[in-house]
Scaffold this motif. Structure first.
Motif, mmCIF file in Angstrom:
data_model
loop_
_atom_site.group_PDB
_atom_site.id
_atom_site.type_symbol
_atom_site.label_atom_id
_atom_site.label_comp_id
_atom_site.label_asym_id
_atom_site.label_seq_id
_atom_site.Cartn_x
_atom_site.Cartn_y
_atom_site.Cartn_z
ATOM 1 N N TYR A 94 0.836 -1.192 0.000
ATOM 2 C CA TYR A 94 0.000 0.000 0.000
ATOM 3 C C TYR A 94 0.873 1.245 0.000
ATOM 4 C CZ TYR A 94 -4.239 -2.682 0.694
ATOM 5 O OH TYR A 94 -5.308 -3.542 0.516
ATOM 6 N N TYR A 95 0.525 2.169 -0.887
ATOM 7 C CA TYR A 95 1.273 3.411 -1.038
ATOM 8 C C TYR A 95 0.365 4.612 -0.785
ATOM 9 C CZ TYR A 95 4.509 0.470 -3.731
ATOM 10 O OH TYR A 95 5.375 -0.516 -4.146
ATOM 11 N N CYS A 96 0.887 5.613 -0.122
ATOM 12 C CA CYS A 96 0.165 6.874 -0.097
ATOM 13 C C CYS A 96 0.805 7.811 -1.108
ATOM 14 C CB CYS A 96 0.105 7.492 1.290
ATOM 15 S SG CYS A 96 1.604 8.282 1.873
ATOM 16 N N ALA A 97 0.007 8.740 -1.598
ATOM 17 C CA ALA A 97 0.440 9.634 -2.661
ATOM 18 C C ALA A 97 -0.185 10.999 -2.478
ATOM 19 C CB ALA A 97 0.048 9.059 -4.016
ATOM 20 N N ALA A 98 0.504 12.008 -2.991
ATOM 21 C CA ALA A 98 0.041 13.384 -2.874
ATOM 22 C C ALA A 98 -0.095 14.016 -4.250
ATOM 23 C CB ALA A 98 1.013 14.202 -2.016
ATOM 24 N N ASP A 99 -1.197 14.726 -4.439
ATOM 25 C CA ASP A 99 -1.477 15.420 -5.695
ATOM 26 C C ASP A 99 -1.676 16.893 -5.383
ATOM 27 O OD1 ASP A 99 -4.330 15.448 -7.981
ATOM 28 O OD2 ASP A 99 -2.350 16.372 -8.132
ATOM 29 N N GLY A 100 -0.734 17.717 -5.837
ATOM 30 C CA GLY A 100 -0.832 19.148 -5.610
ATOM 31 C C GLY A 100 -1.273 19.920 -6.827
ATOM 32 N N ALA A 101 -1.597 19.210 -7.899
ATOM 33 C CA ALA A 101 -1.889 19.878 -9.165
ATOM 34 C C ALA A 101 -3.374 20.066 -9.430
ATOM 35 C CB ALA A 101 -1.259 19.097 -10.313
ATOM 36 N N SER A 102 -4.209 19.394 -8.649
ATOM 37 C CA SER A 102 -5.640 19.461 -8.936
ATOM 38 C C SER A 102 -6.438 19.436 -7.645
ATOM 39 C CB SER A 102 -6.050 18.289 -9.822
ATOM 40 O OG SER A 102 -7.454 18.231 -9.954
ATOM 41 N N TRP A 103 -7.619 20.061 -7.686
ATOM 42 C CA TRP A 103 -8.533 19.999 -6.555
ATOM 43 C C TRP A 103 -9.433 18.767 -6.629
ATOM 44 C CZ3 TRP A 103 -8.770 23.401 -2.428
ATOM 45 C CH2 TRP A 103 -7.969 24.552 -2.543
ATOM 46 N N SER A 104 -9.361 18.059 -7.743
ATOM 47 C CA SER A 104 -10.230 16.894 -7.929
ATOM 48 C C SER A 104 -9.669 15.678 -7.191
ATOM 49 C CB SER A 104 -10.357 16.566 -9.414
ATOM 50 O OG SER A 104 -10.900 17.647 -10.130
ATOM 51 N N LEU A 105 -10.533 14.725 -6.904
ATOM 52 C CA LEU A 105 -10.118 13.453 -6.312
ATOM 53 C C LEU A 105 -9.815 12.507 -7.469
ATOM 54 C CD1 LEU A 105 -12.738 13.128 -3.437
ATOM 55 C CD2 LEU A 105 -10.437 14.066 -3.348
ATOM 56 N N ARG A 106 -8.554 12.488 -7.858
ATOM 57 C CA ARG A 106 -8.187 11.734 -9.059
ATOM 58 C C ARG A 106 -7.830 10.304 -8.708
ATOM 59 N NH1 ARG A 106 -4.844 15.997 -12.731
ATOM 60 N NH2 ARG A 106 -3.348 16.076 -11.008
ATOM 61 N N VAL A 107 -8.043 9.413 -9.676
ATOM 62 C CA VAL A 107 -7.866 7.982 -9.415
ATOM 63 C C VAL A 107 -6.696 7.377 -10.178
ATOM 64 C CG1 VAL A 107 -10.326 7.757 -8.914
ATOM 65 C CG2 VAL A 107 -9.488 7.265 -11.231
ATOM 66 N N GLY A 108 -6.074 8.138 -11.046
ATOM 67 C CA GLY A 108 -4.954 7.625 -11.820
ATOM 68 C C GLY A 108 -3.641 7.792 -11.079
ATOM 69 N N ALA A 109 -2.867 6.724 -10.999
ATOM 70 C CA ALA A 109 -1.587 6.787 -10.298
ATOM 71 C C ALA A 109 -0.655 7.818 -10.926
ATOM 72 C CB ALA A 109 -0.929 5.414 -10.276
ATOM 73 N N ASN A 110 -0.725 7.978 -12.238
ATOM 74 C CA ASN A 110 0.179 8.915 -12.907
ATOM 75 C C ASN A 110 -0.215 10.375 -12.680
ATOM 76 O OD1 ASN A 110 -2.111 8.909 -14.430
ATOM 77 N ND2 ASN A 110 -1.111 8.559 -16.402
ATOM 78 N N GLU A 111 -1.313 10.604 -11.978
ATOM 79 C CA GLU A 111 -1.756 11.970 -11.689
ATOM 80 C C GLU A 111 -1.266 12.473 -10.342
ATOM 81 O OE1 GLU A 111 -5.940 12.305 -14.057
ATOM 82 O OE2 GLU A 111 -5.899 10.897 -12.389
ATOM 83 N N TYR A 112 -0.588 11.617 -9.589
ATOM 84 C CA TYR A 112 -0.040 11.988 -8.294
ATOM 85 C C TYR A 112 1.457 12.210 -8.428
ATOM 86 C CZ TYR A 112 -4.488 10.884 -6.088
ATOM 87 O OH TYR A 112 -5.805 10.888 -5.718
ATOM 88 N N GLN A 113 1.943 13.250 -7.793
ATOM 89 C CA GLN A 113 3.324 13.663 -8.003
ATOM 90 C C GLN A 113 4.295 13.064 -6.975
ATOM 91 O OE1 GLN A 113 0.919 16.593 -7.564
ATOM 92 N NE2 GLN A 113 0.310 15.746 -9.550
ATOM 93 N N TYR A 114 3.805 12.786 -5.784
ATOM 94 C CA TYR A 114 4.694 12.350 -4.707
ATOM 95 C C TYR A 114 4.191 11.040 -4.121
ATOM 96 C CZ TYR A 114 6.043 17.213 -5.182
ATOM 97 O OH TYR A 114 6.439 18.410 -5.696
ATOM 98 N N TRP A 115 5.145 10.167 -3.776
ATOM 99 C CA TRP A 115 4.819 8.825 -3.297
ATOM 100 C C TRP A 115 5.671 8.445 -2.107
ATOM 101 C CZ3 TRP A 115 1.008 5.805 -5.499
ATOM 102 C CH2 TRP A 115 0.466 6.289 -6.692
ATOM 103 N N GLY A 116 5.086 7.643 -1.228
ATOM 104 C CA GLY A 116 5.860 7.033 -0.166
ATOM 105 C C GLY A 116 6.461 5.733 -0.653
#
Length: 125
Positions: A94-116
């Motif tokens: 299980y990975y957590c991820a952060a998306d700073g580029a959008s206010w939407s709740l996105r589901v694509g892994a490639n849309e998140y910029q930072y990962w644990g």
């Protein structure tokens, strides 16, 4: 930029519960939509859940809806994934991820910029 570290994984039996935590560095944690993903060998990273910047909105995959709950504490720079009624098919890293580029709740892994680095969850039958 934000750095993420997951914790709370482990080996449990089917039907048990587990809570994952993801601690974030930096003072802008509330500027990121946060997500949880999971991955098993040979498969693509799969969306599990996401929570909005304020924590007011959440989204779940159909496979975990009703069993998992995502939440965040912006004062503690932490996002959580409460997992109940675990099944063997929930076994994954299980990975957590952060998306700073959008206010939407996105589901694509490639849309998140930072990962644990990930934490292993194993559910035995």
């Amino acid at each position: 930029q934000v750095q993420l570290v997951e914790s709370g994984g482990g080996l449990v039996q089917a039907g048990d519960s587990l809570r994952l935590s993801c601690a974030a560095s930096g003072r802008t944690f509330s500027s990121y939509t946060m997500g949880w993903f999971r991955q098993t060998p040979g498969k693509e990273r799969e969306f599990v859940a996401a929570v909005s910047r304020s924590g007011a909105a959440t989204s779940y995959s159909d496979s975990v809806k009703g069993r998992f709950t995502i939440s965040r504490d912006n004062a503690k720079n932490t996002v959580y994934l409460q997992m109940n009624s675990l099944k063997p098919e929930d076994t994954a890293v299980y990975y957590c991820a952060a998306d700073g580029a959008s206010w939407s709740l996105r589901v694509g892994a490639n849309e998140y910029q930072y990962w644990g680095p990930g934490t292993q969850v194993t559910v035995s039958s």
